[in-house]
Every structure is written in structure tokens, then in C-alpha cells.
Write a protein that holds these residues in place. Structure first.
Motif, PDB file in Angstrom:
ATOM      1  N   VAL A  41      -9.704  12.926 -10.702  1.00  0.00           N
ATOM      2  CA  VAL A  41      -8.357  12.246 -10.747  1.00  0.00           C
ATOM      3  C   VAL A  41      -7.664  12.687  -9.370  1.00  0.00           C
ATOM      4  O   VAL A  41      -7.396  11.492  -8.710  1.00  0.00           O
ATOM      5  N   ALA A  42      -7.558  13.709  -8.953  1.00  0.00           N
ATOM      6  CA  ALA A  42      -6.867  14.014  -7.503  1.00  0.00           C
ATOM      7  C   ALA A  42      -7.335  13.401  -6.411  1.00  0.00           C
ATOM      8  O   ALA A  42      -6.701  12.645  -5.608  1.00  0.00           O
ATOM      9  N   GLU A  43      -8.710  13.626  -6.303  1.00  0.00           N
ATOM     10  CA  GLU A  43      -9.278  13.134  -5.018  1.00  0.00           C
ATOM     11  C   GLU A  43      -9.339  11.388  -4.957  1.00  0.00           C
ATOM     12  O   GLU A  43      -8.956  10.930  -3.949  1.00  0.00           O
ATOM     13  N   ARG A  45      -7.186   9.681  -6.311  1.00  0.00           N
ATOM     14  CA  ARG A  45      -5.832   9.198  -6.037  1.00  0.00           C
ATOM     15  C   ARG A  45      -5.491   9.363  -4.747  1.00  0.00           C
ATOM     16  O   ARG A  45      -4.844   8.385  -4.254  1.00  0.00           O
ATOM     17  N   LYS A  46      -5.794  10.313  -4.238  1.00  0.00           N
ATOM     18  CA  LYS A  46      -5.448  10.462  -2.741  1.00  0.00           C
ATOM     19  C   LYS A  46      -6.029   9.379  -1.972  1.00  0.00           C
ATOM     20  O   LYS A  46      -5.403   8.765  -1.006  1.00  0.00           O
ATOM     21  N   ALA A  48      -7.092   6.426  -2.972  1.00  0.00           N
ATOM     22  CA  ALA A  48      -6.179   5.436  -3.242  1.00  0.00           C
ATOM     23  C   ALA A  48      -5.277   5.146  -2.381  1.00  0.00           C
ATOM     24  O   ALA A  48      -4.619   3.834  -1.998  1.00  0.00           O
ATOM     25  N   TYR A  49      -4.111   6.156  -2.392  1.00  0.00           N
ATOM     26  CA  TYR A  49      -3.016   6.035  -1.682  1.00  0.00           C
ATOM     27  C   TYR A  49      -3.352   5.875  -0.152  1.00  0.00           C
ATOM     28  O   TYR A  49      -2.686   5.082   0.653  1.00  0.00           O
TER      29      TYR A  49
END
Length: 75
Positions: A41-43, A45-46, A48-49
């Protein structure tokens, strides 16, 4: 009939032994869930941002919103 003597069950330390086993198991499960969240999830998401803001032009976006009439103070 055989008259064998049954062994006495261990009554002391049962809770402590079970808790020790369950705490170790819970630790490994929580580390696994944390790793899955980080990489699942976190990686992404980072990334994508980072991909979004790599080519993002805030002034162009502002001008489009201004022309659409979203802002009342900026004509």
C-alpha cells in the motif's frame, strides 16, 4: 483390568507458557502485516504521488480552475 497410574497433568505455568507462545506468534504476524502494508500500500502510493507531481503544473491547473469560474476572488 490394568491398574496403571495416570500421570498428573501439569497445572503450574500453563498460562505463562501459552502466553509466551502466543506473544511470539503475534509478533511475527504483526511484522508480516506491517511488511505487507508497506510494500502493498504505502510504496505504491508514494510512487503514484511522485509520478503525479513529476509533471504537475500548478499554475496551469489554477488557470483552468479560474477560467471555469471556481474562484470568486480571482477573476
Amino acid at each position: 483390568m490394568s491398574s496403571s497410574v495416570l500421570a498428573k497433568p501439569q497445572m503450574r505455568g500453563l498460562l505463562a507458557r501459552r502466553l509466551r507462545i502466543h506473544i511470539v506468534g503475534a509478533f511475527f504476524v504483526s511484522v508480516g502485516v506491517a511488511a505487507l502494508y508497506k510494500f502493498g500500500v504505502a510504496e505504491p502510493r508514494k510512487k503514484a504521488y511522485a509520478d503525479f507531481y513529476k509533471n504537475y503544473d500548478s499554475m496551469k491547473d489554477f488557470e483552468e480552475m479560474r477560467k471555469a469560474g471556481i474562484f470568486q476572488s480571482a477573476k
